[in-house]
Design a protein around this motif. Structure first.
Motif, PDB file in Angstrom:
ATOM      1  N   THR A  37       0.845  -1.184   0.000  1.00 26.84           N
ATOM      2  CA  THR A  37       0.000   0.000   0.000  1.00 26.84           C
ATOM      3  C   THR A  37       0.884   1.239   0.000  1.00 26.84           C
ATOM      4  O   THR A  37       1.790   1.356   0.817  1.00 26.84           O
ATOM      5  N   LEU A  38       0.635   2.126  -0.948  1.00 23.23           N
ATOM      6  CA  LEU A  38       1.319   3.411  -1.010  1.00 23.23           C
ATOM      7  C   LEU A  38       0.272   4.475  -0.741  1.00 23.23           C
ATOM      8  O   LEU A  38      -0.761   4.518  -1.407  1.00 23.23           O
ATOM      9  N   MET A  39       0.518   5.335   0.239  1.00 23.76           N
ATOM     10  CA  MET A  39      -0.429   6.392   0.587  1.00 23.76           C
ATOM     11  C   MET A  39       0.219   7.742   0.310  1.00 23.76           C
ATOM     12  O   MET A  39       1.348   7.990   0.721  1.00 23.76           O
ATOM     13  N   PHE A  40      -0.519   8.585  -0.397  1.00 22.86           N
ATOM     14  CA  PHE A  40      -0.040   9.911  -0.754  1.00 22.86           C
ATOM     15  C   PHE A  40      -0.964  10.961  -0.176  1.00 22.86           C
ATOM     16  O   PHE A  40      -2.171  10.749  -0.089  1.00 22.86           O
ATOM     17  N   ASP A  41      -0.412  12.088   0.202  1.00 20.97           N
ATOM     18  CA  ASP A  41      -1.224  13.208   0.647  1.00 20.97           C
ATOM     19  C   ASP A  41      -1.362  14.170  -0.520  1.00 20.97           C
ATOM     20  O   ASP A  41      -0.391  14.740  -0.987  1.00 20.97           O
TER      21      ASP A  41
ATOM     22  N   VAL B  34       4.160   3.889   3.380  1.00 23.89           N
ATOM     23  CA  VAL B  34       4.322   2.684   2.580  1.00 23.89           C
ATOM     24  C   VAL B  34       4.226   1.506   3.532  1.00 23.89           C
ATOM     25  O   VAL B  34       4.900   1.480   4.565  1.00 23.89           O
ATOM     26  N   GLN B  35       3.387   0.563   3.171  1.00 26.44           N
ATOM     27  CA  GLN B  35       3.200  -0.610   4.021  1.00 26.44           C
ATOM     28  C   GLN B  35       3.032  -1.840   3.145  1.00 26.44           C
ATOM     29  O   GLN B  35       2.376  -1.803   2.113  1.00 26.44           O
ATOM     30  N   THR B  36       3.639  -2.936   3.563  1.00 30.64           N
ATOM     31  CA  THR B  36       3.442  -4.211   2.901  1.00 30.64           C
ATOM     32  C   THR B  36       3.029  -5.209   3.968  1.00 30.64           C
ATOM     33  O   THR B  36       3.769  -5.430   4.933  1.00 30.64           O
ATOM     34  N   GLY B  37       1.820  -5.721   3.837  1.00 28.75           N
ATOM     35  CA  GLY B  37       1.286  -6.579   4.891  1.00 28.75           C
ATOM     36  C   GLY B  37       1.218  -5.795   6.186  1.00 28.75           C
ATOM     37  O   GLY B  37       0.689  -4.693   6.235  1.00 28.75           O
ATOM     38  N   ASN B  38       1.787  -6.328   7.236  1.00 31.88           N
ATOM     39  CA  ASN B  38       1.836  -5.637   8.522  1.00 31.88           C
ATOM     40  C   ASN B  38       3.125  -4.850   8.719  1.00 31.88           C
ATOM     41  O   ASN B  38       3.323  -4.241   9.766  1.00 31.88           O
ATOM     42  N   ASP B  39       4.008  -4.870   7.734  1.00 32.79           N
ATOM     43  CA  ASP B  39       5.300  -4.195   7.847  1.00 32.79           C
ATOM     44  C   ASP B  39       5.234  -2.774   7.290  1.00 32.79           C
ATOM     45  O   ASP B  39       4.967  -2.573   6.101  1.00 32.79           O
ATOM     46  N   VAL B  40       5.460  -1.805   8.155  1.00 33.50           N
ATOM     47  CA  VAL B  40       5.493  -0.404   7.732  1.00 33.50           C
ATOM     48  C   VAL B  40       6.916  -0.098   7.280  1.00 33.50           C
ATOM     49  O   VAL B  40       7.867  -0.217   8.047  1.00 33.50           O
ATOM     50  N   ILE B  41       7.052   0.270   6.023  1.00 35.80           N
ATOM     51  CA  ILE B  41       8.350   0.572   5.443  1.00 35.80           C
ATOM     52  C   ILE B  41       8.686   2.055   5.598  1.00 35.80           C
ATOM     53  O   ILE B  41       9.837   2.432   5.802  1.00 35.80           O
ATOM     54  N   TYR B  42       7.668   2.897   5.506  1.00 37.79           N
ATOM     55  CA  TYR B  42       7.858   4.340   5.620  1.00 37.79           C
ATOM     56  C   TYR B  42       6.574   4.962   6.155  1.00 37.79           C
ATOM     57  O   TYR B  42       5.476   4.596   5.732  1.00 37.79           O
ATOM     58  N   ASP B  43       6.709   5.881   7.070  1.00 38.20           N
ATOM     59  CA  ASP B  43       5.584   6.649   7.586  1.00 38.20           C
ATOM     60  C   ASP B  43       6.111   8.048   7.885  1.00 38.20           C
ATOM     61  O   ASP B  43       7.040   8.205   8.683  1.00 38.20           O
ATOM     62  N   CYS B  44       5.556   9.042   7.225  1.00 39.80           N
ATOM     63  CA  CYS B  44       6.074  10.408   7.365  1.00 39.80           C
ATOM     64  C   CYS B  44       6.009  10.904   8.802  1.00 39.80           C
ATOM     65  O   CYS B  44       6.738  11.833   9.167  1.00 39.80           O
TER      66      CYS B  44
ATOM     67  N   ASP C 277       7.021   9.298  11.360  1.00 39.11           N
ATOM     68  CA  ASP C 277       8.207   8.812  12.067  1.00 39.11           C
ATOM     69  C   ASP C 277       9.330   9.831  11.879  1.00 39.11           C
ATOM     70  O   ASP C 277       9.791  10.063  10.758  1.00 39.11           O
ATOM     71  N   ARG C 278       9.748  10.450  12.939  1.00 42.97           N
ATOM     72  CA  ARG C 278      10.724  11.542  12.867  1.00 42.97           C
ATOM     73  C   ARG C 278      12.084  11.121  12.320  1.00 42.97           C
ATOM     74  O   ARG C 278      12.875  11.971  11.925  1.00 42.97           O
ATOM     75  N   LYS C 279      12.352   9.829  12.238  1.00 38.98           N
ATOM     76  CA  LYS C 279      13.650   9.400  11.698  1.00 38.98           C
ATOM     77  C   LYS C 279      13.800   9.750  10.222  1.00 38.98           C
ATOM     78  O   LYS C 279      14.906   9.783   9.701  1.00 38.98           O
ATOM     79  N   TYR C 280      12.682  10.029   9.547  1.00 33.70           N
ATOM     80  CA  TYR C 280      12.742  10.390   8.135  1.00 33.70           C
ATOM     81  C   TYR C 280      12.925  11.882   7.910  1.00 33.70           C
ATOM     82  O   TYR C 280      13.161  12.317   6.796  1.00 33.70           O
ATOM     83  N   GLY C 281      12.800  12.663   8.973  1.00 36.01           N
ATOM     84  CA  GLY C 281      13.068  14.098   8.890  1.00 36.01           C
ATOM     85  C   GLY C 281      12.110  14.882   8.013  1.00 36.01           C
ATOM     86  O   GLY C 281      12.498  15.898   7.442  1.00 36.01           O
ATOM     87  N   GLU C 282      10.881  14.424   7.905  1.00 33.85           N
ATOM     88  CA  GLU C 282       9.910  15.161   7.095  1.00 33.85           C
ATOM     89  C   GLU C 282       9.555  16.486   7.744  1.00 33.85           C
ATOM     90  O   GLU C 282       9.602  16.642   8.954  1.00 33.85           O
TER      91      GLU C 282
END
Length: 55
Positions: free
Chosen positions: A2-6, A20-30, A32-37
């Motif tokens: 699943t790819l989610m866009f704003d 970005v999520q695949t199954g129950n695994d979250v690959i990216y979530d804006c 999450d401060r580790k991505y510095g969005e």
């Protein structure tokens, strides 16, 4: 996967990747401060992500 866009932002920032999520695994979530969005993306995306993809 699943790819989610704003797409609620201005034209220049439209369709910004928010999660970005695949199954129950979250690959990216804006949120999450580790991505510095930027706060602007986190603030607006959090409004709907909280409902569709709670942490």
């Amino acid at each position: 996967m699943t790819l989610m866009f704003d797409y609620s932002r201005d034209l220049k920032s439209a369709f910004t990747l928010a999660r970005v999520q695949t199954g129950n695994d979250v690959i990216y979530d804006c949120r999450d401060r580790k991505y510095g969005e930027k706060d602007a993306l986190v603030d607006v995306a959090s409004i709907w992500l909280t409902n569709v993809a709670p942490r």
